[in-house]
Design an enzyme around this catalytic site. Sequence first.
Site, PDB file in Angstrom:
ATOM      1  CG  ASP A  14      36.996 -17.258  -1.868  1.00 11.46           C
ATOM      2  OD1 ASP A  14      37.504 -18.116  -1.136  1.00 11.46           O
ATOM      3  OD2 ASP A  14      35.890 -17.400  -2.420  1.00 11.46           O
TER       4      ASP A  14
ATOM      5  CG  ASP B 151      29.324  -6.638 -18.189  1.00 14.00           C
ATOM      6  OD1 ASP B 151      30.411  -6.061 -17.974  1.00 14.00           O
ATOM      7  OD2 ASP B 151      28.906  -6.937 -19.328  1.00 14.00           O
TER       8      ASP B 151
ATOM      9  CG  ASP C  36      38.884 -22.763  -1.833  1.00 15.75           C
ATOM     10  OD1 ASP C  36      37.654 -22.827  -1.974  1.00 15.75           O
ATOM     11  OD2 ASP C  36      39.680 -23.458  -2.488  1.00 15.75           O
TER      12      ASP C  36
ATOM     13  CD  GLU D 103      34.999 -24.608   0.519  1.00 17.75           C
ATOM     14  OE1 GLU D 103      34.071 -24.963  -0.237  1.00 17.75           O
ATOM     15  OE2 GLU D 103      36.175 -24.462   0.131  1.00 17.75           O
TER      16      GLU D 103
ATOM     17  CG  ASP E 235      33.555  -8.118 -19.962  1.00 13.67           C
ATOM     18  OD1 ASP E 235      32.526  -8.088 -19.251  1.00 13.67           O
ATOM     19  OD2 ASP E 235      34.700  -8.245 -19.490  1.00 13.67           O
TER      20      ASP E 235
ATOM     21  CG  ASP F 124      32.857  -5.207 -14.287  1.00 13.22           C
ATOM     22  OD1 ASP F 124      32.233  -4.416 -13.546  1.00 13.22           O
ATOM     23  OD2 ASP F 124      32.641  -5.308 -15.505  1.00 13.22           O
TER      24      ASP F 124
ATOM     25  CG  HIS G  79      31.067 -20.581  -5.155  1.00 19.81           C
ATOM     26  ND1 HIS G  79      31.204 -20.324  -3.802  1.00 19.81           N
ATOM     27  CD2 HIS G  79      32.194 -21.229  -5.532  1.00 19.81           C
ATOM     28  CE1 HIS G  79      32.368 -20.789  -3.400  1.00 19.81           C
ATOM     29  NE2 HIS G  79      32.991 -21.339  -4.413  1.00 19.81           N
ATOM     30  CG  ASP G  80      31.758 -24.816  -4.604  1.00 20.37           C
ATOM     31  OD1 ASP G  80      32.026 -24.547  -5.789  1.00 20.37           O
ATOM     32  OD2 ASP G  80      32.562 -24.657  -3.665  1.00 20.37           O
TER      33      ASP G  80
END
Length: 535
Positions: free
Chosen positions: A103, A26, A205, A268, A30, A34, A330-331
Amino acid sequence: MYSDQEKHLWWQQGVIYQIYPRSFQDSDADGVGDLKGIIRRIDYLEWLGVEAVWLSPIYPSPMADFGYDISDYTGIHPMFGSMADFDQLLNQLHSRNIKLLLDLVPNHTSDQHPWFVESRSSINNPKRDWYIWKNAREDGSPPNNWLSVFGGPAWEWDEQTKQYYYHAFLKEQPDLNWRNPEVQEAMLAVMRFWLDKGVDGFRVDVMWHMIKDEQLRDNPVNPNYQPHMATYEQLIPVYSTDQPEVHFIVQKMRKLLDEYEDRMMIGEIYLPIHKLVTYYGTTENKGAHLPFNFLLLSLPWDARQVAAVVDEYEGSLPSDGWPNWVLGNHDQPRLSSRVGLQQARVAAMLLLTLRGTPTIYYGEEIGMRDVPIPFNEVMDPQGLNMPDKNLSRDPARTPMQWDNSDNGGFSTVKPWLRLDKNYPRVNVQSEKSDPYSMLSFYKKLISLRHSEPSLSVGSYQPVGSDQQVMAYTRELEQYDRFLVVLNFSHRPAHFTPKQHFRGTIVVATHKELEGASIEPTIILSGDEAIIVRLE
């Protein structure tokens, strides 16, 4: 680096590193990562030795599924920064010889995408057929029995136009109709936009979802369904995924990529080996350069089973198909939470010495683990929609642990997801200076892979496996040969290969072994693995 550049491309020789942008760094306080944050950490990526960075989605999105519900394919979400920030990131990565993969999410859009807003406005709208709209059955029920991956039926009733639309994921993620040539052209234009900017390729994806059965036949019931499984698995998705026509779409994408120099595409695809390899292309390998191979994510952590799957995969590849391996994303639960922290080192050695392109998920290299997230802090829709099944993906998406300062050096404010309580010990800064750390181990493996052509592009030859150990060699013409021996168990193992090997251990999970010679019978402690430079 291996000099025969014409024979092996950058994506065959290097390591791909996946960044989940919300959780990497970050820069504007926030609590969410990013693009400027990633720019701040390019020194680290260069030091680690990765060849390419793959970014999870950074496009404008209502964030119903954290960016996989896109409302503008050619913009940047203000939370992540601006297009100028993106251009700066791309230029700075390229100046360090690091490639950038984006992605691409072509299967579905956000329900707030202008395309869907138009499509939904009336049955006669020109974009109506850009999505999958169908009448209800006579009794008012959905057109078929298809289920959403995130729970519940995959059809949503639209009261205004009195039809159902199909969504393989959330109702806020309507599926595009890829049988419509206008949809195909629109998405190819999106790809062209980013390729013209200079991105080096895409991770596509849910590639195997893109075309559905034209007749929309019911999916068969899964006889092996168990109550603990996701509700989606109650059916076998034979008609809603992996249709033969998908390969024509993938070919079109590949043809576009081939108009540009040195670009590539990862797909994917969660399918068995014999179906997975068809995504290399039904003719002349003109499909995905790398259909993602997720076998190591789902397989029991067992030497014999892993060895058998590696052999099956190697034997199934088309003649010019390049292999690839993945241990986390990430899954999925994090590697060290699946196999344990000690075996995570064995797994890292497996990933970085098998033939083919390895992908590392951010944080695996420091030994990050799944973080328990209290129910009242769960953000992931998969976890929220099936709360009783403990299927939230949040535990594997927590902020990168950079140092022992507040919030692990990720942010100066409370992060969007909590950090692991171990971050004061398990972080980049402390592990960088510790020669025995997980990070030092990864760095050494990546460095050896870079410097030894046999390990980056050489052939793979199985040596043997038993209930504890898996062994194989890697070799390339006039270069050094290597033997890799991995103990998948927590107990000591004795391994006597049929062939007599002589050589010196160059990398080991336990540093004390490095420099030692091997005996005809190789003795390993539990959770131990070695790379041997053969004489």
